[in-house]
Every structure is written in C-alpha cells, then in structure tokens.
Design an enzyme around this catalytic site. Structure first.
Site, PDB file in Angstrom:
ATOM      1  N   GLY A 251       0.846  -1.201   0.000  1.00 56.34           N
ATOM      2  CA  GLY A 251       0.000   0.000   0.000  1.00 56.34           C
ATOM      3  C   GLY A 251       0.871   1.236   0.000  1.00 56.34           C
ATOM      4  N   ALA A 252       2.050   1.094  -0.627  1.00 55.37           N
ATOM      5  CA  ALA A 252       3.090   2.122  -0.512  1.00 55.37           C
ATOM      6  C   ALA A 252       2.719   3.432  -1.207  1.00 55.37           C
ATOM      7  CB  ALA A 252       4.408   1.585  -1.056  1.00 55.37           C
TER       8      ALA A 252
ATOM      9  N   ASN B   7     -10.893  -7.316   1.403  1.00 61.97           N
ATOM     10  CA  ASN B   7      -9.495  -7.173   1.814  1.00 61.97           C
ATOM     11  C   ASN B   7      -8.832  -8.495   2.186  1.00 61.97           C
ATOM     12  OD1 ASN B   7      -9.414  -4.513   1.240  1.00 61.97           O
ATOM     13  ND2 ASN B   7      -9.663  -3.782   3.322  1.00 61.97           N
TER      14      ASN B   7
ATOM     15  N   VAL C 157      -1.472  -3.753   9.059  1.00 59.92           N
ATOM     16  CA  VAL C 157      -2.201  -2.513   9.360  1.00 59.92           C
ATOM     17  C   VAL C 157      -3.539  -2.495   8.608  1.00 59.92           C
ATOM     18  CG1 VAL C 157      -2.140   0.019   9.156  1.00 59.92           C
ATOM     19  CG2 VAL C 157      -0.060  -1.239   9.764  1.00 59.92           C
ATOM     20  N   GLY C 158      -3.524  -3.006   7.380  1.00 63.21           N
ATOM     21  CA  GLY C 158      -4.725  -2.964   6.527  1.00 63.21           C
ATOM     22  C   GLY C 158      -5.886  -3.677   7.192  1.00 63.21           C
ATOM     23  N   ASN C 159      -7.032  -3.057   7.169  1.00 65.40           N
ATOM     24  CA  ASN C 159      -8.203  -3.605   7.883  1.00 65.40           C
ATOM     25  C   ASN C 159      -8.973  -4.640   7.084  1.00 65.40           C
ATOM     26  OD1 ASN C 159      -8.261  -2.443  10.429  1.00 65.40           O
ATOM     27  ND2 ASN C 159      -8.875  -0.460   9.571  1.00 65.40           N
TER      28      ASN C 159
ATOM     29  N   ASP D 200      -4.882   2.182  18.841  1.00 64.28           N
ATOM     30  CA  ASP D 200      -5.912   2.147  19.891  1.00 64.28           C
ATOM     31  C   ASP D 200      -5.267   2.367  21.262  1.00 64.28           C
ATOM     32  OD1 ASP D 200      -8.024   1.123  17.975  1.00 64.28           O
ATOM     33  OD2 ASP D 200      -6.478  -0.395  17.787  1.00 64.28           O
TER      34      ASP D 200
ATOM     35  N   ARG E   5      -4.268   6.008  21.487  1.00 66.19           N
ATOM     36  CA  ARG E   5      -5.478   6.822  21.682  1.00 66.19           C
ATOM     37  C   ARG E   5      -5.919   6.763  23.141  1.00 66.19           C
ATOM     38  NH1 ARG E   5      -8.548   4.480  16.252  1.00 66.19           N
ATOM     39  NH2 ARG E   5      -7.862   6.123  14.831  1.00 66.19           N
TER      40      ARG E   5
ATOM     41  N   HIS F 212      -9.108  -4.888  16.573  1.00 67.39           N
ATOM     42  CA  HIS F 212      -9.081  -3.469  16.177  1.00 67.39           C
ATOM     43  C   HIS F 212     -10.420  -3.158  15.493  1.00 67.39           C
ATOM     44  CE1 HIS F 212      -7.939   0.351  14.517  1.00 67.39           C
ATOM     45  NE2 HIS F 212      -8.225  -0.084  13.299  1.00 67.39           N
TER      46      HIS F 212
END
Ligand code: NAX
Length: 324
Positions: free
Chosen positions: A11-12, A105, A129-131, A159, A162, A187
C-alpha cells in the site's frame, strides 16, 4: 554502520504509507545506524504514483537509504525481507464498518502470506495494518507455514496510543506519566480498552475513575475514534496510524518495558481466549521479541466485554475459512 536490511511496505502509494515511509527512511523505525533497502509494493495501476513517492524519497537524500524498489510483484517485493508493514488494503469509507471490508481485503493477504513464505527472510517481523487487521494477519499467517506465527502481528498500537491520550486529558498530565494501559481483542468497535492496572504518576487509578466516565465516555470514545476521525476528516486516520506502525515496529525491534497492546496469535494464551485468532494482549518487548503479561486478574464485567470482541474475531475467522 550495520549491513542494509530489506523493509517491505505494501500500500506504498497510499495515505498511511506516505506518512510512514519518509520517517522510516529517516531512521525513526530501525534507528540511525541501520541502512535500509526499501521495497515499496502496490498494485499495478498505482505504479506511476509510487514512482512519484520514489522520486521524493530520492530528493530527500536520506543517508540510510541504499536502494528503493517499486513493484507490484510480491516475490520481488518480499525477497529476503526482514521487516514487512502490510498496509495496502481498501480503507473504510464514511458509514462503512470494518466487517464490510473483510470480504474484499481478506483476498489480498493470502497471496502476500504465500509470497512471504516463499521468499522472505525466515526471521521476518510482520505488522498488518490494513483492515480488518487482525483477521488479515491471521490469513497471511496461515498461508506462511514456514514462518513462526509469533512473527505475525496486527496493529493495536493506535488504539493503545489513543487510550493514553484520553487518560492524559482526563488527568491533565503528561503521556509519559501514564503506564499499564491495556487494549484487548480486535481493532474494531468491540475492542476493550482496560484501565484496571493503569497508573498515573505511579498510582493505580482504578479506585478513582468513575464507572460512568469509564463505561459511557472512555470505552466508546476509543472504540469509535476511527469513525470520529472519518467523520471529521472525511478520510481515515493516516499520520496517527503511520506513527503507531513505526512505534510498534521500533519497540518490537529495540525493546520497550512499558505495557503495550499487540495483536498476536492467541494460541496457548493464559486468559482462556480461543486459539487461532489474532487477539490483542498486553505485552512487553525485549530482545527483539515480545512476551504477554501474565498474572492479570480480569473483572467479570470486563470478561463480558472481552467475550464480545473474542466472538467477533471467531466470526471473522469463520467467514474466511476458504482463505486460511
Ligand atoms: P489508501 O487507500 O490511501 O491506500 C491504500 C493503498 O493500498 C493504495 O495505494 C492501494 O492501491 C493499495 N493496495 C490495494 N490493494 C493492494 C494490494 N493487493 N497490494 C498492495 N497494495 C494494495 O488507504 P490508507 O489510508 O493508507 O489505509 C490503508 C489501510 O489501513 C486501510 O485498510 C485502513 O482501513 C487501515 N487502517 C488501519 C488502522 C489500524 O489501526 N490497524 C488505522 C488506520 C486505517 O484505518
């Protein structure tokens, strides 16, 4: 100076990567003495835009960057990689829940797992990281049987951070004064931010936080922070997600004695959570690895919350059995 290491980023050409790559190139993830070969991976239609990222990287003249590869070929991208940030996926758009993303995904992470298994360094450290990050990490892990499952992690650090920020606001104190925050589970908006062991300036805050603030304000604020940012920005978190990804990898590599939240394979955990899901447990990082904190007592009320996030992860896994 050490020998260069290969760092793959998928996903660069996307938003999170754009906030992450330049900081990684400046040494913020692996330190100022670690030269890097960057392997930037995206899909074929994004190659032109990725070329632009490469040009900008060149223009920064980062002393640590030895080579930059841009590619949509997974074998080329993951060849002998020691570190991989799997960011590439469709982001959640306004009104969409993470579950909606699972179908599309999940398919991305099977071929990535297969390629990692085939060509990456066997000691590779992987952050998804990708959901939906936890279940995508599970898919990649299942498709890379030659890699230790503990080398696959999913990102819960955003999370966690945060939660730190909200507690700092509440107690009007510095982030560095806050320790032992936990975020359990997925997540998603079922995650369970837990302040039972949280300390502010060395004092446990359990007895002084009001249940009403914790349950009606703090938990939903953390669970829905991603949606709050989408609502405000019209786009999902990017710079804060990139920061969390860099912190996760940096601490995993260099150690951090503070409690951190790391999405990891649940097999053999001491909390009674089902096996074979990627679940966030409180952990500390040392010697290039991480260990789950044991001897934590969880209240019945929190156990009920944790059961919900566990059930969600089981359902997510069961909906992608064809990809495992
Ligand atoms: P962008 O849409 O800006 O970028 C995604 C990039 O991935 C694009 O360049 C796209 O071409 C690429 N891509 C798509 N399929 C690919 C494939 N098969 N191989 C390689 N690259 C591929 O999204 P961005 O804002 O960067 O978000 C990326 C992912 O992170 C999303 O799934 C998003 O939901 C997720 N997030 C995860 C977070 C977490 O804490 N785990 C928080 C932030 C973010 O929501």
């Amino acid at each position: 100076m050490n020998d260069p290491v290969n760092v793959a980023i998928t996903g660069a050409a996307g938003n999170i990567a754009y906030s992450a790559i330049f900081r990684i190139a400046a040494g913020e993830m692996l330190g100022p003495d670690q030269p890097i070969n960057l392997k930037l991976i995206d899909i074929e239609p994004a190659m032109n835009s990725l070329k632009g990222v490469k040009f900008e990287l060149e223009d920064c003249a980062f002393p640590l960057i030895k080579e930059i590869t841009t590619t949509f070929d997974l074998d080329e991208g993951f060849e002998n990689c020691e570190y991989a940030l799997l960011i590439g996926a469709k982001p959640r758009l306004k009104g969409m829940e993470r579950k909606d993303l699972l179908k599309d995904n999940g398919k991305i992470f099977k071929p990535q797992g297969i390629a990692i298994d085939r060509v990456a360094n066997k000691n590779i450290k992987i952050l998804v990281v990708g959901n939906p990050a936890n279940t995508n990490a599970l898919i990649a892990m299942h498709n890379a049987p030659s890699i230790d499952p503990k080398q696959f992690t999913s990102m819960m650090r955003l999370d966690h951070d945060r939660s730190l920020a909200q507690v700092a606001n509440k107690f009007n104190t510095e982030i560095s004064n806050i320790k032992k925050i936990i975020v359990w589970g997925n997540h998603s908006n079922t995650q369970v931010p837990d302040l039972s062991y949280c300390e502010v300036s060395g004092n446990n805050i359990k007895s002084i936080i009001e249940d009403k603030w914790y349950e009606d304000n703090f938990i939903p604020r953390i669970q829905k922070r991603g949606a709050e940012i989408i609502e405000a920005r019209g786009l999902s978190s990017a710079a804060s997600a990139a920061n969390a990804a860099i912190s996760h990898m940096r601490d995993w590599v260099s150690g951090n004695k503070d409690w951190l939240s790391i999405g990891q394979i649940s097999n053999g955990n001491s909390f009674g959570i089902s096996n074979d899901i990627m679940f966030s447990f409180p952990s500390v990082c040392n010697d290039g690895g991480f260990e789950t904190i044991k001897d934590i007592v969880i209240s019945d009320k929190l156990l009920n919350y944790i059961k919900i996030t566990e059930d969600e992860l089981i359902k997510e896994r069961d909906s992608v059995l064809d990809l495992l």
